[in-house]
Scaffold this motif. Structure first.
Motif, short mmCIF file in Angstrom:
data_model
loop_
_atom_site.label_atom_id
_atom_site.label_comp_id
_atom_site.label_asym_id
_atom_site.label_seq_id
_atom_site.Cartn_x
_atom_site.Cartn_y
_atom_site.Cartn_z
N ARG A 550 0.83 -1.21 0.00
CA ARG A 550 0.00 0.00 0.00
C ARG A 550 0.87 1.26 0.00
O ARG A 550 0.57 2.25 -0.68
N ALA A 551 1.94 1.24 0.77
CA ALA A 551 2.82 2.40 0.83
C ALA A 551 3.43 2.69 -0.54
O ALA A 551 3.50 3.85 -0.98
N THR A 552 3.87 1.63 -1.23
CA THR A 552 4.48 1.81 -2.54
C THR A 552 3.49 2.41 -3.53
O THR A 552 3.82 3.35 -4.29
N LEU A 553 2.26 1.90 -3.53
CA LEU A 553 1.25 2.42 -4.45
C LEU A 553 0.90 3.87 -4.14
O LEU A 553 0.76 4.70 -5.05
N LEU A 554 0.74 4.19 -2.84
CA LEU A 554 0.40 5.56 -2.47
C LEU A 554 1.51 6.51 -2.90
O LEU A 554 1.25 7.58 -3.49
N HIS A 555 2.75 6.17 -2.58
CA HIS A 555 3.86 7.07 -2.91
C HIS A 555 4.07 7.17 -4.42
O HIS A 555 4.52 8.21 -4.92
#
Length: 580
Positions: A550-555
């Motif tokens: 999720r962090a990778t997609l958000l960033h």
């Protein structure tokens, strides 16, 4: 009719939906149970076909909920056959015990029983903390009342004499129980008895006062305890069993028995009551430790050790207190006191919190700039915020600061990924947001974190939409200008937008990027704030909401948004206004 069926019948006939009905029911249950036990005593001794003459030196006594007078319809009975070792022969004593215990087992009630002399009571109590605490409530049922009074007196004296040793054991035992049973105020399927803030904690509270180390608060804790007893009694009626776990499938029937609208209202009441009970135990335990330390010091008059903190505030015995020089007419005093406690990760003394709430000057509306600055520092103070905020909330300060807070206080969240009630989740989000204060306008980030779920109120379909105008009004109330209030409103309305776009669509797709740009009003500064809020919100929920994926997609998405908006200098102070 057996004793179990009698108690259930009494509970069913009385009802629990009107104010005071629960307390009246428990009084009736206690009286009728004692009547049955006294009748059983007579049947086991003088009225038996083989009577056993029992004079002085033998008695039937009770501990636990029956002794306290707060037993539920199906609460277990804790009975002790006391003897002086002389009045009855061992054979007669054993026979009386059998004549008492077997009919009770046959009646279907839960029974914890023992046969003990004074010496045996003292020996067991010295080796078992739970027994020692329970025996402080020893109450005569039948037989020699003087014997029961003598045993209770001796056990109380032992408890006080051993308080130096017992208090650390009690603190450790309570902490271990809470670790295992969880927090009653935050659980979706709470343990009404063993969890933090539960029924067992009130027994601990009474035991602490019996040590003479500290008095306990009355009023609100007693009312909260009574409400938890009501819930337990309704659970007994609904399940037909002596249970303390309020399982999900039983919450709606229990709510109906209590005359509540639904399971959410039930859990809210449980949470609020548990917080009051826990606060009482926590402050009383701390006061007992302080008293114990004071007793261990050198005998003789000692002046209190006060470390000045400014604004008439002092550090005394590990707490922030009011002292000479304080000005209750200063509306900023409560903020100074809260900040002093939170930044040092120490408690705000309960008497100080109560004094500030009752006698402190109210803040004007809108708040002046200095008040707002102090609030932002408080929100950014770190882990010490939680305990200080709870003290302020229990005292009524938070309601005066944020009238909207009452609607989310102790409100349960049905989404299984959430670990906390709405209000606690808001504070956890603030803690995570505070760790990102390198962002532009950390004040707006912290206030948005505090208010992002403020729309999770009864009847709300989309809490983000409902909460946005509430957040804007609150920001204005706190003294932010219209531009800043508009940013807070936007952050609250869109706090789920970026993570939803990033995880349900391709973050590199032009359509996804366009949707993101519309959400942030084409402002790179808002991208920064909304990204930080999104991360803080997810981290406060836990691993299910914030994973590396999720962090990778958000960033990835926010990176594309910044690229489209021309980047932005993360180190610069930039205006983020949106109003007009």
């Amino acid at each position: 009719m057996g004793l179990r069926d009698l108690r259930l019948q009494l509970a069913g006939a009385r009802g629990l939906s009107t104010p005071g009905a629960g307390s009246a029911l428990r009084t009736t249950l206690t009286d009728r149970t004692l009547d049955r036990l006294q009748q059983l005593w007579r049947q086991a001794t003088e009225e038996h076909e083989h009577p056993i003459k029992v004079g002085s030196g033998t008695a039937l006594a009770c501990t636990g909920s029956l002794a306290r007078g707060d037993g539920g319809p199906l609460s277990d009975l804790d009975l002790v056959l006391l003897h002086d070792g002389r009045s009855l022969s061992p054979a007669d004593l054993a026979e009386v015990a059998d004549r008492l215990w077997y009919p009770l087992w046959d009646s279907g009630v839960g029974l914890d029983h023992s046969v003990r002399s004074l010496a045996q009571c003292r020996a067991v109590a010295s080796g078992d903390l739970a027994v020692a605490a329970a025996m402080l409530d020893l109450r005569p049922v039948a037989g020699d009342e003087a014997l029961v009074a003598g045993v209770r007196k001796q056990l109380a004296e032992d408890w006080r004499a051993q308080s130096r040793k017992r208090l650390p054991e009690l603190v450790e035992a309570v902490a271990a129980r809470h670790e295992q049973a969880g927090d009653l105020s935050q659980s979706l399927q709470p343990d009404l008895k063993e969890a933090r803030g539960g029924l067992r904690d009130m027994v601990v509270l009474r035991a602490l006062t019996r040590s003479w180390l500290a008095d306990r608060p009355h009023g609100a804790p007693d009312q909260a305890y009574s409400r938890l007893l009501d819930v337990r009694d309704a659970l007994h009626l609904v399940t037909g069993r002596s249970r303390s776990i309020l399982a999900r499938q039983e919450q709606q029937p229990v709510a109906e028995v209590l005359g509540l609208a639904d399971a959410d209202e039930l859990l809210t009441e449980v949470s609020r009551s548990a917080r009051v009970v826990h606060q009482a135990v926590h402050t009383t335990m701390r006061a007992a430790r302080q008293s114990q330390r004071a007793r261990s010091r050198r005998i003789g008059p000692r002046r209190p050790q006060l470390e000045p903190l400014g604004e008439g505030l002092y550090l005394h015995d590990g707490e922030v207190v009011l002292g000479r020089g304080h000005d209750l007419d200063d509306p900023l005093l409560v903020l100074h006191a809260a900040l002093a406690a939170a930044t040092r990760q120490i408690p705000l003394a309960p008497a100080t919190a109560a004094n500030l709430a009752e006698n402190g000057a109210p803040l004007p509306r809108p708040w002046p700039e200095e008040a707002r600055r102090l609030l932002i520092r408080l929100l950014g103070s770190g882990d010490g915020l939680l305990e200080v905020w709870e003290s302020l909330d229990q005292a009524g300060v938070v309601d005066a600061w944020l009238p909207c807070w009452a609607a989310v206080r102790s409100r349960p969240q049905r989404n299984s990924i959430h670990r906390h009630t709405v209000d606690r989740h808001l504070l956890e989000t603030v803690l995570h947001a505070a760790r990102q204060q390198h962002r532009h306008r950390p004040d707006l980030l912290l206030v948005a974190a505090l208010l992002h779920d403020i729309g999770k109120i009864r009847g709300a379909d989309d809490h983000s939409v409902v909460g946005a105008p509430i957040a804007a009004r609150t920001a204005l109330h706190l003294g932010f200008d219209a531009d800043d209030a508009a940013v807070v409103e936007l952050l609250v309305r869109e706090h789920l937008t970026l993570v939803t776009l990033a995880t349900t669509a391709d973050p590199t797709d032009p359509a996804t990027i366009e949707a993101g740009l519309r959400a942030v009003r084409h402002r790179v500064e808002v991208v920064d704030l909304l990204e930080a809020l999104t991360e803080a919100d997810a981290r406060s929920v836990g691993a299910k909401a914030w994973s590396p994926w999720r962090a990778t997609l958000l960033h990835s998405l926010t990176g594309h948004l910044r690229a489209r908006l021309g980047g932005g200098d993360d180190g610069a102070e930039q205006h983020v206004g949106l109003a007009g």
